[in-house]
Design an enzyme around this catalytic site. Structure first.
Site, mmCIF file in Angstrom:
data_model
loop_
_atom_site.group_PDB
_atom_site.id
_atom_site.type_symbol
_atom_site.label_atom_id
_atom_site.label_comp_id
_atom_site.label_asym_id
_atom_site.label_seq_id
_atom_site.Cartn_x
_atom_site.Cartn_y
_atom_site.Cartn_z
ATOM 1 N N CYS A 1 0.744 -0.715 -0.388
ATOM 2 C CA CYS A 1 0.113 0.350 0.042
ATOM 3 C C CYS A 1 0.370 1.180 -0.055
ATOM 4 O O CYS A 1 0.393 2.674 -0.956
ATOM 5 C CB CYS A 1 -1.165 0.036 1.431
ATOM 6 S SG CYS A 1 -1.996 1.015 1.201
ATOM 7 N N HIS B 1 -27.910 21.090 1.525
ATOM 8 C CA HIS B 1 -27.716 21.267 0.294
ATOM 9 C C HIS B 1 -27.556 22.633 -0.248
ATOM 10 O O HIS B 1 -26.962 23.469 0.930
ATOM 11 C CB HIS B 1 -29.695 22.024 0.110
ATOM 12 C CG HIS B 1 -30.046 22.403 -1.543
ATOM 13 N ND1 HIS B 1 -30.123 21.450 -2.804
ATOM 14 C CD2 HIS B 1 -30.075 23.558 -2.097
ATOM 15 C CE1 HIS B 1 -30.083 22.103 -3.687
ATOM 16 N NE2 HIS B 1 -30.198 23.385 -3.445
ATOM 17 N N LYS C 1 -0.644 4.965 -5.454
ATOM 18 C CA LYS C 1 -2.261 5.762 -7.419
ATOM 19 C C LYS C 1 -2.232 5.921 -6.514
ATOM 20 O O LYS C 1 -2.547 7.142 -7.702
ATOM 21 C CB LYS C 1 -2.028 3.727 -6.848
ATOM 22 C CG LYS C 1 -2.875 4.116 -7.829
ATOM 23 C CD LYS C 1 -3.655 2.203 -8.209
ATOM 24 C CE LYS C 1 -3.757 2.440 -6.852
ATOM 25 N NZ LYS C 1 -4.699 0.724 -6.832
ATOM 26 N N TYR D 1 -9.417 -3.454 -10.476
ATOM 27 C CA TYR D 1 -10.049 -1.696 -10.004
ATOM 28 C C TYR D 1 -8.455 -1.573 -10.364
ATOM 29 O O TYR D 1 -9.247 -0.720 -10.624
ATOM 30 C CB TYR D 1 -9.943 -2.104 -8.458
ATOM 31 C CG TYR D 1 -8.890 -2.561 -7.217
ATOM 32 C CD1 TYR D 1 -7.757 -1.991 -6.975
ATOM 33 C CD2 TYR D 1 -8.452 -4.066 -7.427
ATOM 34 C CE1 TYR D 1 -7.113 -2.028 -6.353
ATOM 35 C CE2 TYR D 1 -7.812 -4.619 -6.747
ATOM 36 C CZ TYR D 1 -7.287 -3.520 -6.096
ATOM 37 O OH TYR D 1 -6.079 -4.573 -5.393
ATOM 38 N N GLU E 1 -26.362 14.636 -0.743
ATOM 39 C CA GLU E 1 -27.286 14.278 -0.340
ATOM 40 C C GLU E 1 -28.570 13.705 -0.672
ATOM 41 O O GLU E 1 -29.674 13.828 -0.625
ATOM 42 C CB GLU E 1 -28.490 16.211 -0.290
ATOM 43 C CG GLU E 1 -28.602 16.731 -1.890
ATOM 44 C CD GLU E 1 -28.303 17.889 -2.247
ATOM 45 O OE1 GLU E 1 -29.662 18.845 -1.569
ATOM 46 O OE2 GLU E 1 -28.697 18.826 -2.678
ATOM 47 N N GLU F 1 -8.361 1.873 -12.787
ATOM 48 C CA GLU F 1 -7.931 3.124 -12.143
ATOM 49 C C GLU F 1 -6.970 4.021 -12.668
ATOM 50 O O GLU F 1 -6.344 4.656 -13.575
ATOM 51 C CB GLU F 1 -7.148 2.389 -10.745
ATOM 52 C CG GLU F 1 -8.357 2.676 -9.837
ATOM 53 C CD GLU F 1 -7.876 2.332 -8.416
ATOM 54 O OE1 GLU F 1 -8.420 2.734 -7.650
ATOM 55 O OE2 GLU F 1 -6.891 1.696 -8.136
ATOM 56 N N CYS G 1 -1.359 1.481 -3.287
ATOM 57 C CA CYS G 1 -2.541 2.283 -2.959
ATOM 58 C C CYS G 1 -2.439 3.829 -2.712
ATOM 59 O O CYS G 1 -2.906 4.596 -3.100
ATOM 60 C CB CYS G 1 -4.352 1.930 -1.451
ATOM 61 S SG CYS G 1 -2.642 1.771 -0.289
#
Length: 448
Positions: free
Chosen positions: A43, A437, A51, A178, A442, A182, A48
């Site tokens: 990682c 909002h 990346k 993934y 939302e 990616e 990760c």
């Protein structure tokens, strides 16, 4: 402990191993950790973290264009790969030092050598030295799987991609998980011509079908080329250094780089686990129980090497639970249900819980709510990308059993929403919450 050199010997200094070592030492155990490469693991060093930094860099391509619609006189900008690459690698160096310092501060002995298992309590180091430990923890992670086609040595994996000397003008990415999606987004935003090939016609298997179909639609609209039902026949390196790839069902293609993103396999090869009677599954992963204990009572395993859920936060929790259970007198187990996950594609997608198809198979009666919209920023920017949020509910109890989304900042939004799914909240609980909002989030409480 009497008769052993260490209370705990950890093999592999990735996220799970580091957490287990640090917490065990804090509980008073004498701990050593062996790492043949760099402290931090996949990682931090080649996964990760670097990346995600590339993802941030890639987003500027669209952000700079969009800024003009918001009144900023942004000139045409050139991208310099080596600047980003070197800055990312510098950050990796900093994190490597930080992880090393964390272990040192907690009195964990770091051994920069490969370690193999010689028995239930024995470890042999690369220099030939043998040590003993009451408990051994295997945290060696996983490595990229490379197809065995002719010329496969001309390709690279996610391990090498961060060190490219130059940005390839044309890149072929093999795989549809993934990692493949990616890097497809990253390279495309950097200006490379991207072709993604896959053995089937399904990308991101295991993710909700509506969300992954939306990503495919957007990626194709951006100009990423997908070739499905394509298997490698071979890779040939031409005199000019280019690579010609032959595949089934499609014409050959010539590119500057081939990136294998065809899955990851547990790092158990030549680890000596058979010397202690540790059983592996068909994929080479260490078989463990709910306490991460292997078939050898004194040997445990956490993280990707167990192939339960290959996610860094899961490995960290497994390492922590191991330490508290074995050395802290506070036994607990990791709940592997409703673990949130994300794909940092362009745009990103995220999900937690059951997909719609999984819910129908498991529950039978299911209610599905969706919100299909353009983010406010995309509207003004003139960008025709639509976000999609999907809520899957138990048709009988109204409990939310799955949340899935694709759109700007989807992973950031889902992290908080995942708490609601984990807590077993209902659609009515979402409906009773006032919307914030104007936000994209939302939409989670406005779906009808």
């Amino acid at each position: 402990m009497a008769g052993y050199d260490y209370d705990l010997f950890v093999i592999g200094a990735g996220s799970g191993g580091v957490r287990a070592a640090r917490v065990s030492a804090a509980h008073g155990a004498k701990v050593a950790i062996a790492e043949e490469f760099r402290v931090g693991g996949t990682c931090v060093i080649r996964g990760c973290v670097p990346k995600k930094l590339l993802v941030f860099g890639a987003h500027f391509a669209e952000d700079l264009k969009d800024a003009r619609r918001f009144g900023w006189n942004v000139p045409d900008c050139d991208f310099e790969w080596t600047t980003l690459r070197d800055n990312v690698l510098s950050e990796v160096d900093r994190l490597n030092q930080a992880y090393t310092q964390t272990l040192t501060n907690n009195n964990v002995e770091i051994i920069h050598q490969r370690a193999t298992v010689t028995g239930p309590h024995g470890v042999r180091l690369a220099d030939g030295r043998e040590v003993s430990a009451k408990v051994i923890l295997v945290a060696t992670g996983a490595r990229p799987d490379v197809p065995s086609c002719p010329g496969h040595e001309h390709g690279i994996t996610s391990n090498e991609v961060f060190h490219l000397e130059a940005l390839p003008k044309r890149v072929l990415i093999a795989g549809a998980g993934y990692i493949a999606n990616e890097f497809a987004g990253i390279f495309h935003q950097f200006g490379s011509k991207v072709t993604l090939i896959n053995r089937t016609d399904v990308i991101l298997r295991g993710y909700d079908e509506s969300i992954r179909d939306r990503l495919l639609q957007i990626a194709m609209m951006k100009g990423i080329d997908f070739r499905f039902h394509a298997e490698f026949r071979g890779i040939t390196k031409d005199k000019d250094g280019c690579l010609t790839v032959e595949m089934t069902n499609h014409e050959p293609i010539t590119v500057d780089c081939v990136l294998f993103a065809t899955g990851r396999v547990p790092n158990t090869t030549d680890l000596g686990l058979e010397n202690a009677g540790v059983e592996l599954d068909a994929k080479g992963a260490v078989k463990v129980d709910e306490d991460s204990r292997s078939t050898c009572p004194s040997i445990y395993a956490v993280g990707d090497v167990t192939n339960r859920i290959q996610l860094t936060p899961v490995a960290i929790r497994e390492g922590h639970a191991f330490a508290d259970t074995v050395f802290g007198g506070n036994p607990w187990r990791v709940d592997h249900e409703n673990v949130p996950h994300a794909v940092f594609s362009h745009p990103p997608m995220a999900g937690v819980g059951l997909t719609e198809s999984q819910a129908r198979q498991k529950l039978g009666s299911v209610k599905v709510y969706q919100s299909d919209f353009r983010a406010m920023k995309n509207v003004l920017a003139g960008r025709n990308e639509r976000a999609l949020y999907k809520m899957v509910c138990d048709g009988v109890t109204d409990r939310v059993v799955g949340l899935h989304m694709i759109g700007p900042d989807a992973p950031e939004i889902l992290q908080a929403a995942a708490i609601a799914v984990k807590a077993g909240l209902t659609k009515a609980d979402f409906d009773a919450t006032v919307a914030l909002h104007p936000t994209m989030a939302e939409e989670l409480v406005l779906m009808r």
